[in-house]
Design a protein around this motif. Sequence first.
Motif, mmCIF file in Angstrom:
data_model
loop_
_atom_site.group_PDB
_atom_site.id
_atom_site.type_symbol
_atom_site.label_atom_id
_atom_site.label_comp_id
_atom_site.label_asym_id
_atom_site.label_seq_id
_atom_site.Cartn_x
_atom_site.Cartn_y
_atom_site.Cartn_z
ATOM 1 N N LEU A 108 33.974 -103.459 -129.229
ATOM 2 C CA LEU A 108 32.946 -102.671 -129.723
ATOM 3 C C LEU A 108 33.041 -101.522 -128.161
ATOM 4 O O LEU A 108 32.605 -99.807 -129.309
ATOM 5 C CB LEU A 108 30.770 -103.145 -130.120
ATOM 6 C CG LEU A 108 30.556 -101.777 -130.017
ATOM 7 C CD1 LEU A 108 30.472 -101.361 -131.462
ATOM 8 C CD2 LEU A 108 28.673 -102.869 -130.006
ATOM 9 N N ALA A 109 33.344 -101.564 -127.450
ATOM 10 C CA ALA A 109 33.573 -99.796 -126.528
ATOM 11 C C ALA A 109 34.192 -99.047 -127.117
ATOM 12 O O ALA A 109 33.925 -97.848 -127.216
ATOM 13 C CB ALA A 109 33.847 -100.825 -125.308
ATOM 14 N N ARG A 110 35.509 -99.723 -127.421
ATOM 15 C CA ARG A 110 37.015 -99.040 -127.779
ATOM 16 C C ARG A 110 36.325 -97.976 -128.937
ATOM 17 O O ARG A 110 36.417 -96.625 -129.603
ATOM 18 C CB ARG A 110 37.913 -99.552 -127.884
ATOM 19 C CG ARG A 110 39.166 -99.023 -128.574
ATOM 20 C CD ARG A 110 40.417 -99.066 -128.459
ATOM 21 N NE ARG A 110 40.735 -100.160 -128.598
ATOM 22 C CZ ARG A 110 41.913 -100.882 -128.163
ATOM 23 N NH1 ARG A 110 42.472 -100.470 -127.331
ATOM 24 N NH2 ARG A 110 41.920 -102.573 -128.385
ATOM 25 N N THR A 111 35.733 -99.157 -129.607
ATOM 26 C CA THR A 111 35.345 -98.233 -131.630
ATOM 27 C C THR A 111 34.289 -97.681 -131.121
ATOM 28 O O THR A 111 35.009 -96.029 -132.206
ATOM 29 C CB THR A 111 34.262 -99.642 -132.034
ATOM 30 O OG1 THR A 111 35.484 -100.729 -132.535
ATOM 31 C CG2 THR A 111 33.751 -98.680 -133.769
ATOM 32 N N ILE A 112 33.824 -97.189 -130.479
ATOM 33 C CA ILE A 112 32.303 -96.656 -129.909
ATOM 34 C C ILE A 112 33.126 -95.399 -129.317
ATOM 35 O O ILE A 112 32.557 -94.330 -130.084
ATOM 36 C CB ILE A 112 31.440 -97.042 -129.124
ATOM 37 C CG1 ILE A 112 30.250 -98.038 -130.067
ATOM 38 C CG2 ILE A 112 29.958 -95.666 -128.959
ATOM 39 C CD1 ILE A 112 29.548 -98.289 -128.979
ATOM 40 N N VAL A 113 33.545 -95.478 -128.811
ATOM 41 C CA VAL A 113 34.646 -94.291 -128.152
ATOM 42 C C VAL A 113 35.246 -93.206 -128.852
ATOM 43 O O VAL A 113 35.316 -91.944 -128.893
ATOM 44 C CB VAL A 113 35.273 -94.128 -126.764
ATOM 45 C CG1 VAL A 113 36.378 -93.442 -126.416
ATOM 46 C CG2 VAL A 113 34.318 -95.584 -126.003
ATOM 47 N N VAL A 115 30.402 -90.279 -134.306
ATOM 48 C CA VAL A 115 30.052 -91.028 -135.622
ATOM 49 C C VAL A 115 29.668 -92.092 -135.233
ATOM 50 O O VAL A 115 28.551 -93.035 -136.344
ATOM 51 C CB VAL A 115 30.924 -90.555 -136.403
ATOM 52 C CG1 VAL A 115 30.903 -91.502 -137.282
ATOM 53 C CG2 VAL A 115 31.963 -89.067 -136.529
ATOM 54 N N PHE A 116 29.657 -92.853 -134.868
ATOM 55 C CA PHE A 116 28.975 -94.172 -134.027
ATOM 56 C C PHE A 116 27.145 -94.268 -134.510
ATOM 57 O O PHE A 116 26.743 -92.727 -133.378
ATOM 58 C CB PHE A 116 29.606 -94.579 -132.927
ATOM 59 C CG PHE A 116 28.102 -96.347 -132.786
ATOM 60 C CD1 PHE A 116 29.037 -97.207 -133.531
ATOM 61 C CD2 PHE A 116 27.650 -96.514 -132.082
ATOM 62 C CE1 PHE A 116 29.105 -99.023 -133.770
ATOM 63 C CE2 PHE A 116 27.426 -97.840 -131.632
ATOM 64 C CZ PHE A 116 27.645 -98.561 -132.964
ATOM 65 N N PRO A 144 39.472 -106.468 -124.206
ATOM 66 C CA PRO A 144 37.886 -106.097 -124.541
ATOM 67 C C PRO A 144 37.419 -107.496 -124.092
ATOM 68 O O PRO A 144 36.260 -107.819 -123.353
ATOM 69 C CB PRO A 144 37.979 -106.244 -125.628
ATOM 70 C CG PRO A 144 39.254 -106.147 -126.062
ATOM 71 C CD PRO A 144 39.927 -105.645 -125.616
ATOM 72 N N ALA A 145 38.366 -108.438 -123.892
ATOM 73 C CA ALA A 145 38.292 -109.788 -123.386
ATOM 74 C C ALA A 145 37.723 -109.516 -121.277
ATOM 75 O O ALA A 145 37.097 -110.620 -121.278
ATOM 76 C CB ALA A 145 39.579 -110.587 -123.271
ATOM 77 N N LEU A 194 35.573 -98.764 -117.457
ATOM 78 C CA LEU A 194 35.347 -97.072 -117.731
ATOM 79 C C LEU A 194 35.088 -96.691 -119.427
ATOM 80 O O LEU A 194 34.737 -96.378 -119.395
ATOM 81 C CB LEU A 194 36.751 -96.535 -117.021
ATOM 82 C CG LEU A 194 36.450 -94.794 -117.485
ATOM 83 C CD1 LEU A 194 34.842 -94.526 -116.972
ATOM 84 C CD2 LEU A 194 38.099 -94.506 -116.665
ATOM 85 N N MET A 195 35.900 -97.164 -120.368
ATOM 86 C CA MET A 195 35.540 -97.899 -121.638
ATOM 87 C C MET A 195 34.092 -97.417 -122.347
ATOM 88 O O MET A 195 33.754 -97.114 -122.752
ATOM 89 C CB MET A 195 36.154 -98.783 -122.052
ATOM 90 C CG MET A 195 36.212 -98.231 -124.496
ATOM 91 S SD MET A 195 37.184 -96.711 -124.032
ATOM 92 C CE MET A 195 38.835 -97.221 -124.610
ATOM 93 N N LEU A 196 33.606 -98.715 -121.543
ATOM 94 C CA LEU A 196 32.344 -99.230 -122.057
ATOM 95 C C LEU A 196 31.201 -98.573 -121.447
ATOM 96 O O LEU A 196 30.120 -97.867 -121.828
ATOM 97 C CB LEU A 196 32.024 -100.657 -121.371
ATOM 98 C CG LEU A 196 30.722 -101.006 -121.044
ATOM 99 C CD1 LEU A 196 30.323 -101.365 -122.765
ATOM 100 C CD2 LEU A 196 30.134 -102.710 -120.617
#
Length: 554
Positions: free
Chosen positions: A102-107, A112-113, A459-460, A529-531
């Motif tokens: 989800l973190a990457r999806t948001i970034v 737009v998220f 993500p894991a 950092l992505m989160l």
Amino acid sequence: MTDNDLTLALAAATRTALDRRDGHDLIPSDDDLKLERPRNRDHGDWASNVAMRFAKRVGTNPRELAQEIAELLEAEPTVKKVDVAGPGFINITLDEAAAGELARTIVEANGVFGTTELLAGHNINLEFVSANPTGPIHLGGARWAAVGDSLARVLIAAGADVTREYYFNDHGAQIDRFAKSLLAAHLGEPAPEDGYGGAYIHEIAAAVAAEHADDLAAATDRAAQQECFRKHGVDRMFGEIKHKLEEFRVPFDVFFHEDSVHEDGSVTKAVARLGELGRTFEEDGALWLRSTEFGDDKDRVIIRSNGEPTYFAGDIGYYLNKRDRGFTECIYMLGADHHGYVGRMMAMAEAFGDVPGENMQILIGQMVNLVKDGEPVRMSKRAGNIVTLDDLVDAVGVDAARYALVRSSTNSTIDIDLDLLVSRSNDNPVYYVQYAHARTCAVARNAEAAGITTADFDPATLDHESENDLLGQLREFPRIVELAASERSPHRVARYLEDLAASYNRWYDRTRVIPQGDAQPEAVHSSRLMLNAAASQVLRSGLEMLGVHAPERM
């Protein structure tokens, strides 16, 4: 796995289970497949009651159908486990990689998220503030300015086409009293008994006299002088109101003049339409609306016996004008003193054949009280007997003012503590949320200085308890936006941001984006950092919906 991916997987598993029981004609709707966040995170990441909705229709008990759907869902590679609880709830736990993705999806969504298509196709006219141009915007108007603009932003985020409209009340007795007050100030006379006081009246009178001296000189009597002050004074007051709203970050698409519904035939057209529908009758020389047939407590006069339209007739013409302009929904935001007006307005909409609560929606805002040094703030030096938008902004600034006015339900009276709103403490809600965003930016700057990037995102590795909590909060954002839009309650966004800021701060305290000492960066630091970037984006998006800045440094 995104929330949409999980919904699609749940839909496929449900259809398969139903088909096995000869439920081929049963097609689960979006509402049937809606996923909820369990209150207890030990019960999983998501929960569904879809089995309870369909079990009876296929001749089985909910737990049995839920168990079959659960077994099908467990075959999904990104699903860690699925449990059946209670009478047939399906609790779904994603594996760490699926949750962390989800973190990457948001970034990558880049702002737009959180936006949705919930209200796609809805053409909404949102009318708010609409203060009479007879004085500065008072606190009630300030609350509607902040709430109305924030609601517009939330509705747009939910897919609606929104027009912000200001109803310019330039027709009627209040404008006459305003003009009389200006003339009295110009002549050095006391304010009329039913007029307006305050320093602003003298300021406007002096400005009109200076800028339109020739017009005043040409005025041959008191009535002509009063008309001069009416024309130029109203324009000047309204110009000031528009300027103050712009400074408060409240833009309007349409400024609609009340006079125009009388001049362009809107009132005549609306009255004729109601007559054609059989909704009017004549009595005592006046024309009445049969509003009691639609829930009003009494029938209403719309054309007086002297042939003059009532104020309500102007409302009727204005509503039909909006509908004729193509708006499917007309939202009116009215002050606390307009409670008694709701019945007749809803009756009028139904008399036209519309649906009250859908085509016409009315929100009533409650009072705002200011407190400083533990004592109520009573009056404005400029306005005389009211506290104004300017007073609030001068005391705490635009960001704090907007946030404080939006963060509570409009159904409740609010007390705004001026001392709290200028404090740099966690008890100050706008400071708390803005500081969380500034902290995300500081983390990003420090990571860049340490040579850490998101290139090794895995993500894991986001398996810390605080990371699960933060991801769960981030995942809630689209649902909160939909809820705020459907309930017309932008305060839900503010309260969500406070919860998100708290979750982010707990994560910040318990994990590290930058390794300690001489330790080398690992995949987990890239992932964190992505989160951090995802949290930053959602905090920024939420603040933008409230018209509040998201500072990078504080």
